[in-house]
Scaffold this motif. Structure first.
Motif, PDB file in Angstrom:
ATOM      1  N   GLU A  78       0.225   2.067  40.439  1.00  0.00           N
ATOM      2  CA  GLU A  78      -0.654   3.076  39.845  1.00  0.00           C
ATOM      3  C   GLU A  78      -0.840   4.255  40.781  1.00  0.00           C
ATOM      4  OE1 GLU A  78      -5.228   3.326  38.050  1.00  0.00           O
ATOM      5  OE2 GLU A  78      -4.372   1.409  38.709  1.00  0.00           O
ATOM      6  N   ILE A  79      -0.908   4.017  42.115  1.00  0.00           N
ATOM      7  CA  ILE A  79      -1.127   5.120  43.049  1.00  0.00           C
ATOM      8  C   ILE A  79       0.097   6.034  43.133  1.00  0.00           C
ATOM      9  CG2 ILE A  79      -0.347   3.956  45.156  1.00  0.00           C
ATOM     10  CD1 ILE A  79      -2.659   5.265  46.599  1.00  0.00           C
ATOM     11  N   ASN A  96       1.948   6.940  40.607  1.00  0.00           N
ATOM     12  CA  ASN A  96       1.785   7.882  39.487  1.00  0.00           C
ATOM     13  C   ASN A  96       0.700   8.904  39.788  1.00  0.00           C
ATOM     14  OD1 ASN A  96       3.731   6.425  38.080  1.00  0.00           O
ATOM     15  ND2 ASN A  96       2.187   5.069  37.128  1.00  0.00           N
ATOM     16  N   SER A  97      -0.392   8.469  40.431  1.00  0.00           N
ATOM     17  CA  SER A  97      -1.481   9.402  40.741  1.00  0.00           C
ATOM     18  C   SER A  97      -1.028  10.451  41.743  1.00  0.00           C
ATOM     19  CB  SER A  97      -2.679   8.630  41.295  1.00  0.00           C
ATOM     20  OG  SER A  97      -3.184   7.726  40.332  1.00  0.00           O
ATOM     21  N   ILE A  98      -0.226  10.069  42.734  1.00  0.00           N
ATOM     22  CA  ILE A  98       0.268  11.044  43.725  1.00  0.00           C
ATOM     23  C   ILE A  98       1.167  12.075  43.047  1.00  0.00           C
ATOM     24  CG2 ILE A  98       1.759  11.282  45.746  1.00  0.00           C
ATOM     25  CD1 ILE A  98       0.669   8.589  46.730  1.00  0.00           C
ATOM     26  N   THR A  99       1.983  11.637  42.114  1.00  0.00           N
ATOM     27  CA  THR A  99       2.860  12.572  41.392  1.00  0.00           C
ATOM     28  C   THR A  99       2.035  13.602  40.627  1.00  0.00           C
ATOM     29  OG1 THR A  99       4.505  10.820  41.165  1.00  0.00           O
ATOM     30  CG2 THR A  99       4.712  12.732  39.712  1.00  0.00           C
ATOM     31  N   LYS A 100       0.962  13.165  39.926  1.00  0.00           N
ATOM     32  CA  LYS A 100       0.109  14.091  39.176  1.00  0.00           C
ATOM     33  C   LYS A 100      -0.643  15.022  40.111  1.00  0.00           C
ATOM     34  CE  LYS A 100      -0.614  10.911  35.299  1.00  0.00           C
ATOM     35  NZ  LYS A 100      -1.637  10.129  34.527  1.00  0.00           N
ATOM     36  N   ALA A 101      -1.071  14.511  41.272  1.00  0.00           N
ATOM     37  CA  ALA A 101      -1.810  15.340  42.219  1.00  0.00           C
ATOM     38  C   ALA A 101      -0.909  16.423  42.797  1.00  0.00           C
ATOM     39  CB  ALA A 101      -2.378  14.473  43.346  1.00  0.00           C
ATOM     40  N   LEU A 102       0.343  16.132  43.058  1.00  0.00           N
ATOM     41  CA  LEU A 102       1.271  17.140  43.569  1.00  0.00           C
ATOM     42  C   LEU A 102       1.507  18.256  42.552  1.00  0.00           C
ATOM     43  CD1 LEU A 102       3.861  14.842  45.390  1.00  0.00           C
ATOM     44  CD2 LEU A 102       2.250  16.424  46.449  1.00  0.00           C
ATOM     45  N   LYS A 156      -1.282 -10.004  43.268  1.00  0.00           N
ATOM     46  CA  LYS A 156      -0.784  -9.426  42.013  1.00  0.00           C
ATOM     47  C   LYS A 156      -1.493  -8.117  41.701  1.00  0.00           C
ATOM     48  CE  LYS A 156      -0.090 -10.552  37.146  1.00  0.00           C
ATOM     49  NZ  LYS A 156      -0.302 -11.565  36.083  1.00  0.00           N
ATOM     50  N   SER A 157      -2.862  -8.120  41.884  1.00  0.00           N
ATOM     51  CA  SER A 157      -3.615  -6.889  41.647  1.00  0.00           C
ATOM     52  C   SER A 157      -3.191  -5.789  42.606  1.00  0.00           C
ATOM     53  CB  SER A 157      -5.116  -7.168  41.802  1.00  0.00           C
ATOM     54  OG  SER A 157      -5.551  -8.139  40.889  1.00  0.00           O
ATOM     55  N   LEU A 158      -2.854  -6.154  43.860  1.00  0.00           N
ATOM     56  CA  LEU A 158      -2.408  -5.170  44.840  1.00  0.00           C
ATOM     57  C   LEU A 158      -1.108  -4.516  44.391  1.00  0.00           C
ATOM     58  CD1 LEU A 158      -2.705  -3.829  47.623  1.00  0.00           C
ATOM     59  CD2 LEU A 158      -1.518  -5.797  48.608  1.00  0.00           C
ATOM     60  N   GLY A 159      -0.185  -5.301  43.838  1.00  0.00           N
ATOM     61  CA  GLY A 159       1.065  -4.715  43.349  1.00  0.00           C
ATOM     62  C   GLY A 159       0.820  -3.731  42.218  1.00  0.00           C
ATOM     63  N   ASP A 160      -0.087  -4.059  41.297  1.00  0.00           N
ATOM     64  CA  ASP A 160      -0.412  -3.140  40.194  1.00  0.00           C
ATOM     65  C   ASP A 160      -1.021  -1.854  40.728  1.00  0.00           C
ATOM     66  OD1 ASP A 160       0.505  -5.113  38.527  1.00  0.00           O
ATOM     67  OD2 ASP A 160      -1.508  -5.921  38.080  1.00  0.00           O
ATOM     68  N   LYS A 161      -1.902  -1.982  41.722  1.00  0.00           N
ATOM     69  CA  LYS A 161      -2.534  -0.790  42.270  1.00  0.00           C
ATOM     70  C   LYS A 161      -1.516   0.104  42.977  1.00  0.00           C
ATOM     71  CE  LYS A 161      -6.964  -0.918  41.351  1.00  0.00           C
ATOM     72  NZ  LYS A 161      -7.633   0.231  40.694  1.00  0.00           N
ATOM     73  N   GLU A 162      -0.572  -0.477  43.690  1.00  0.00           N
ATOM     74  CA  GLU A 162       0.440   0.333  44.377  1.00  0.00           C
ATOM     75  C   GLU A 162       1.294   1.103  43.380  1.00  0.00           C
ATOM     76  OE1 GLU A 162       2.483  -2.543  46.664  1.00  0.00           O
ATOM     77  OE2 GLU A 162       1.090  -2.481  48.376  1.00  0.00           O
ATOM     78  N   ALA A 210      -8.863  13.417  45.715  1.00  0.00           N
ATOM     79  CA  ALA A 210      -9.959  12.465  45.944  1.00  0.00           C
ATOM     80  C   ALA A 210      -9.696  11.160  45.217  1.00  0.00           C
ATOM     81  CB  ALA A 210     -11.292  13.064  45.500  1.00  0.00           C
ATOM     82  N   LEU A 211      -9.112  11.285  43.984  1.00  0.00           N
ATOM     83  CA  LEU A 211      -8.766  10.070  43.250  1.00  0.00           C
ATOM     84  C   LEU A 211      -7.700   9.275  44.005  1.00  0.00           C
ATOM     85  CD1 LEU A 211      -8.706  11.456  39.588  1.00  0.00           C
ATOM     86  CD2 LEU A 211     -10.393   9.900  40.584  1.00  0.00           C
ATOM     87  N   VAL A 212      -6.705  10.030  44.573  1.00  0.00           N
ATOM     88  CA  VAL A 212      -5.658   9.355  45.343  1.00  0.00           C
ATOM     89  C   VAL A 212      -6.266   8.679  46.582  1.00  0.00           C
ATOM     90  CG1 VAL A 212      -3.562   9.718  46.697  1.00  0.00           C
ATOM     91  CG2 VAL A 212      -3.839  10.901  44.503  1.00  0.00           C
ATOM     92  N   THR A 213      -7.168   9.409  47.266  1.00  0.00           N
ATOM     93  CA  THR A 213      -7.799   8.859  48.478  1.00  0.00           C
ATOM     94  C   THR A 213      -8.594   7.593  48.159  1.00  0.00           C
ATOM     95  OG1 THR A 213      -7.939  11.091  49.399  1.00  0.00           O
ATOM     96  CG2 THR A 213      -9.336   9.369  50.400  1.00  0.00           C
ATOM     97  N   GLU A 214      -9.333   7.657  47.050  1.00  0.00           N
ATOM     98  CA  GLU A 214     -10.131   6.476  46.682  1.00  0.00           C
ATOM     99  C   GLU A 214      -9.232   5.295  46.348  1.00  0.00           C
ATOM    100  OE1 GLU A 214     -12.818   7.415  43.584  1.00  0.00           O
ATOM    101  OE2 GLU A 214     -14.169   8.604  44.864  1.00  0.00           O
ATOM    102  N   MET A 215      -8.109   5.559  45.665  1.00  0.00           N
ATOM    103  CA  MET A 215      -7.188   4.474  45.357  1.00  0.00           C
ATOM    104  C   MET A 215      -6.563   3.913  46.628  1.00  0.00           C
ATOM    105  SD  MET A 215      -5.371   5.855  41.852  1.00  0.00           S
ATOM    106  CE  MET A 215      -4.500   4.320  41.623  1.00  0.00           C
ATOM    107  N   GLU A 216      -6.216   4.808  47.579  1.00  0.00           N
ATOM    108  CA  GLU A 216      -5.670   4.324  48.854  1.00  0.00           C
ATOM    109  C   GLU A 216      -6.704   3.485  49.606  1.00  0.00           C
ATOM    110  OE1 GLU A 216      -4.556   7.898  50.780  1.00  0.00           O
ATOM    111  OE2 GLU A 216      -2.548   7.985  49.885  1.00  0.00           O
TER     112      GLU A 216
END
Length: 1087
Positions: free
Chosen positions: A847-848, A850-856, A839-845, A287-293
């Motif tokens: 960050e996501i 890392n979140s996908i790696t933790k979710a897996l 710039k914020s979009l690059g930071d978010k990409e 859900a965290l990954v989905t919200e970030m996407e």
């Protein structure tokens, strides 16, 4: 009647109210006419009434009678006659009380115990009613008649007994009498069923129209229906309150149920909860990954939207660049015009200076010549004075030769010196006062001019205030009717037109005002349409010139001193003109015809003829209007255009509108009223400020006037003193010692003065002629100078509007530059913002990833999660707490299950009950709305029938009358005109004689009889105030009604003898003997 309401909230007995069914008036007229035309009504054979009529009455110890009856009534017409005290009113009172009426209804007492004969402990009433046919009430129990026995105790209590035809007692129930009366449709308190003597008198002498209306409502049972309706609506409101309380209780039960349900669910297996906890953690990670996407997607969409918005900023910058260039071009044009005017002024200035110098030189020469002439005039005057003085001196010396003077020369010189000193001081004071007078005169004139200007401004403000007030009054009046927006006199004119059309003065009713007959599709174009149509908004259309003359006459009365609206004469048609070949068709902008919603084709055709609205475009923006009309070729068939601000645009010129807002077609009347009130308050404040300033200026004028008058008085006094001192000085200087030897030199001097005087006069004439020549030349040059100066002033005035336009253009340039700079800065900020978002979009990409790696790591297989991370986190926390609690302690399973089932059953039962009550309230509301509509229609129909029967009854006596109902005000007015003159004015019943009023009352009662249903009708002393003619006519009318309604019973109580009645089998006369006060039983006899 309250006993009936409690049991009839949801149901109404089928025979509760048996009002006559609606019948067409024509049928009623035919029925009445058939009654009147019948030759022998008393021999007609119709079936008599079968239910509800009175067969027998018996009284014991009632009122002042020990025994009355038993006696029998006939099925149709019954007359109870006898003198006062014979028992007529006792029979009627017993009928009311015996059938359940209250003591107050009889108007004979306030309580039942008052009806018991004095000295007795109780009273008895026995009434037998017929009960036959298909409408019989419980015939298997009562048979063909019902006997009601009533015993009244000394405490005022009632005791009822019911007996059948065979005399068998029937068990009494409290509701039995009410059911019998309802079944037979008997209302003892209804004046149509039983009209007592007191009720008749009250109605005869009643002065209120409301009392007559109440009598009508009560007689037709509409009052009972109205009360029942009000009672049901009150019960509905109480039920709604009950439902609201039950909903609050239901909410509490739901909370308790949820609590029991929660405890029941806690009995689930801990393994299931742990498994669910693991699933929730995996869902939480994805859900965290989905919200970030989703957030990244939104950011990308936002960046794309912002990049698209960049085009808008570029367009704005380019637009303002064009506006800056256009404004600078206008500024240059006005600057060139001003330079041209200034150049012309410079060319005229040298000649003006030359003429000015020449005027000054000629003025100087003229003043010098004028001064020389003045000197010659003074010299001539001095010579003449010297000659006169010398002549007088010689005469005085000759006279005083023989006298001697004792005047001292030394004393005369000292006195002359003192007078000279005083004269110098007064001369100085005179010059000072002259300066003050000039200053005060200038101040007074300046203040007076300022005061006059301010008074003119105050008058203008006052006229503007009055105009605003009239406009505000018109707008406030238009809240109710929009006609007031077209003038205070317009509603009166429309009413006069309606009245004239109703009387047939017009061949075709005129249409107007045209502004009232049109509606705008777009409210923003109201000022443009008003500027286009102007006075046509007030115009009227007539079909022919005859109608125009009638309309002119009406307008002359309505607009006696004001400007009348325009009248357009053109034959009316039902179809719109074919304008397909001459109308403007533009893909973006509508014509005036397309912008208006016009229902009447006459109005549309008139506007097409008079203004050509199909060829006029409406363009909101000024720039677009110039572009369409003036840059290139205008659209085909387009003559002109109007903007949103009311400006008029042609292909080669542009006219700005002086009108600031719409006055007649605006939809938002309240906004117009608020704006007008604000403007009115501002003008009122300005008016008050001007009034204060005028007071101050008036004080200044008064003060300067006082000072000016005071200075004038002082100056006059000083001049008088100077003149006196001069005279004294002259007298002292002319005083000399007379010597005889001095006469000869004086005479020689006098001769010399005469010669000088002659020469001086010749020189004076020459100087005067020269001065006149110089004055003529000076005035000629001065006239040339003024004409040249006027030319220069005209050029200067021509330059003033150019300077004003130049100033406005300069402001427009500065404003355009400011707006251009503003949008350039906004574009710069916008581009900077886009870079920050990227710039914020690059930071978010990053960050996501890392979140996908933790979710897996938590859940290798990605699941489709629709819940938010916040809700999942809350559920995980709650589930952890439940697991901890469940692990710490467990409750009794059976107890928890039983409590859960009880709470579920109670909650479902209460919810079902509340739902049923809500459905009941909705159904009841719909039913009551339908019944109220039927009640209103029935009330209208009954009132119409009552009017018809009342007119029919009056016409049999040759009377005319009018009955006017006002259901809104609950009033009924009756006007009657006795006699055959139908054109005489109708009179109120209060102005009639006693017999005429009684006859009118009988007609009114008979008209109510014709529209109300009842098995019997009782009328007490109906003819008490009638003369023989009215009594005979009333009796014939009632007998005819009775003959036509043989299924009803009529009981008439009267002290008159009915010997004039012809005998027949339908009329039954009960004649009571005069009372014997010594007898305990009142005998009676039947003829």
């Amino acid at each position: 009647m309250s006993k009936r309401k409690n049991n009839q909230i949801l149901e109404v007995p089928s025979k509760r109210v048996r009002l006559s069914q609606p019948e067409p008036p024509d049928d009623e007229e035919e029925r009445i006419c058939s009654i009147q035309d019948s030759s022998d009504l008393r021999t007609s054979h119709c079936a008599s009434g079968e239910v509800g009529i009175i067969e027998n009455i018996f009284l014991r110890n009632f009122m002042c009678h020990s025994l009355l009856g038993p006696f029998t009534f006939g099925p149709n017409v019954n007359f109870v006659i006898g003198n006062n005290g014979s028992g007529k009113s006792a029979i009627l009172t017993a009928l009311i009380v015996g059938l359940g009426g209250k003591a107050q209804t009889t108007n004979r007492g306030s309580s039942l115990k008052g009806f018991i004969k004095e000295g007795e402990s109780s009273a008895q009433i026995s009434i037998t009613m017929r009960n036959r046919g298909q409408d019989a009430y419980k015939p298997e129990v009562f048979g063909e008649s019902i006997t009601i026995d009533l015993r009244i105790s000394s405490e005022g209590l009632r005791t009822y007994k019911f007996m059948s035809k065979t005399g068998q007692p029937v068990p009494y129930k409290k509701e039995e009498l009410v059911s019998i009366l309802d079944h037979f449709n008997i209302q003892v308190d209804n004046p149509i069923s039983i009209l007592t003597q007191e009720m008749s008198k009250h109605f005869l002498h009643s002065k209120g129209e409301g009392d007559k209306y109440k009598f009508f409502m009560k007689a037709t049972q509409l009052e009972q229906m109205k009360e029942d309706y009000s009672y049901i609506m009150e019960t509905k409101a109480m039920t709604q309150n009950t439902v609201q309380k039950h909903e609050e209780i239901l909410q509490e039960m739901r909370l308790k149920f949820k609590e029991k349900e929660e405890r029941y669910k806690n009995l689930a297996s801990l393994d299931e909860m742990l498994q669910k906890l693991g699933e929730l953690k995996g869902q939480m990670a994805w859900a965290l990954v989905t919200e970030m996407e989703r957030e990244i997607k939104n950011m990308r969409e936002k960046i794309a939207g912002e990049e698209k918005s960049t085009i808008k900023y570029d367009q704005k910058v380019e637009e303002w660049k064009e506006k800056v260039a256009e404004a600078e071009q206008k500024y240059k044009e006005f600057h060139d015009q001003l330079e041209s005017v200034n150049q012309r002024l410079k060319q005229l200035q040298p000649k003006c200076t030359q003429l000015k110098n020449e005027v000054q030189e000629r003025c100087r020469v003229f003043r010098v010549a004028e001064a020389r002439l003045h000197r010659h005039t003074t010299n001539l005057r001095d010579l003449e004075r010297d000659k006169d003085q010398l002549t007088n001196r010689i005469s005085e010396l000759k006279y005083s030769i023989t006298q001697s003077s004792a005047v001292s020369s030394q004393s005369r010189r000292e006195q002359m010196n003192r007078l000279q000193t005083e004269l110098d001081a007064l001369n100085f004071k005179e010059s000072t006062l002259a300066q003050q007078i000039e200053q005060f005169q200038q101040a007074y004139n300046s203040a007076k001019d300022k005061l006059n200007k301010m008074r003119l401004e105050v008058q203008d403000l006052h006229r503007a205030l009055e105009s605003k007030r009239r406009e505000l009054t018109t707008l406030e009046g238009s809240r109710i009717g929009g006609l007031r927006r077209f003038g205070e006199k317009m509603p009166a004119l429309i009413a006069a037109i309606e009245e004239a059309n109703h009387r047939g003065h017009f061949r075709v009713k005129p249409v107007g005002p045209l502004g009232y007959c049109i509606r705008l599709r777009d409210a923003e174009l109201c000022l443009a349409v008003e500027s286009c149509l102007k006075s046509l908004l007030f115009a009227f259309c007539c079909d022919n010139y005859m109608d125009e003359k009638v309309l002119q006459l009406l307008m002359s009365k309505a607009f006696s001193q004001e400007r009348r609206p325009q009248i357009i004469v053109s034959e009316f048609t039902d179809t719109l003109y074919d304008i397909s070949t001459r109308a403007v068709r533009h893909p973006q902008y509508p014509t005036v015809l397309q912008a208006l919603d016009i229902d009447n084709p006459v109005v549309a055709n008139c506007l097409i003829d008079m203004r050509g609205i199909e060829t006029i475009l409406l363009i909101k923006n000024n720039k677009d209007a110039r572009r369409v009309m003036q840059r290139g070729c205008p659209p085909c068939n387009c003559k002109e255009a109007f903007t949103r601000e009311g400006d008029q645009v042609f292909n080669n010129r542009y006219y700005s509108s002086e009108q600031q807002r719409a006055l007649y077609l605006s939809h938002d009347v309240e906004k117009e009223i608020r704006n007008l009130q604000a403007a009115l308050q501002t003008q009122q404040r300005n008016h008050q400020d001007f009034a204060q300033n005028i007071g101050q200026v008036e004080d200044q004028v008064h003060q300067n006037e006082v000072l000016f008058k005071r200075a004038l008085t002082d100056h006059k006094r000083v001049k008088d003193q100077c003149r006196k001192l001069h005279l004294q000085m002259s007298d002292l200087q002319n005083v000399e010692e007379p010597q005889s030897e001095d006469l000869k030199p004086l005479e020689e001097e006098l001769e010399e003065l005469s010669d000088k005087l002659t020469v001086s006069r010749e020189e004076y004439e020459m100087e005067k002629q020269q001065m006149l020549t110089l004055k003529s030349g000076f005035e000629e040059v001065e006239l040339q100078y003024r004409q040249h100066k006027d030319d220069i002033n005209s050029l200067a005035e021509e330059a003033d509007p150019i300077k004003e336009e130049l100033s406005k253009s300069d402001q427009v340039v500065e404003k355009s530059k400011h707006n251009k700079k503003h949008y350039e800065e906004k574009r710069k900020e916008h581009l900077s913002h886009i870079q920050d978002l990227k710039k914020s979009l690059g930071d978010k990409e990053h960050e996501i990833e890392n979140s996908i790696t933790k979710a897996l790591e938590i859940c290798p297989e990605r699941s489709d999660v629709r819940r938010t991370a916040k809700s999942l986190d809350s559920e995980i926390s709650r589930l952890k707490l439940k697991i901890s609690t469940q692990q710490d302690q467990h409750g009794d399973r059976d107890t928890i299950l039983r409590q859960y089932q009880d709470a579920l059953q109670s909650y479902n039962g209460a919810a079902l009950q509340v739902k049923g009550l809500k459905s009941f309230i909705t159904l009841l509301g719909n039913i009551m709305n339908k019944r109220h509509n039927i009640y209103t229609e029935m009330r209208r129909y009954l009132s119409v029938r009552c009017k018809y029967y009342f007119d029919s009854m009056l016409s049999q006596r040759g009377y005319t009358g009018k009955m006017t109902f006002s259901h809104k005000d609950e009033t009924l007015s009756i006007s009657v005109q006795p006699g055959e003159n139908a054109k005489a004015a109708l009179s109120d019943m209060r102005s009639l004689s006693g017999g005429e009023r009684s006859f009118s009352t009988v007609c009114f009662v008979l008209s109510l009889w014709a529209i109300a249903e009842a098995p019997f009708r009782c009328l007490d002393e109906f003819d008490v105030y009638m003369d023989m003619v009215n009594r005979r006519i009333s009796m014939d009318m009632m007998l005819k009604i009775a003959a036509s309604q043989r299924y009803r019973q009529f009981i008439f109580l009267t002290p008159q003898s009915m010997s004039s009645l012809p005998p027949n089998n339908l009329t039954h006369i009960l004649r009571l003997n005069d009372p014997d006060r010594n007898q305990s039983t009142l005998p009676f006899g039947q003829p």
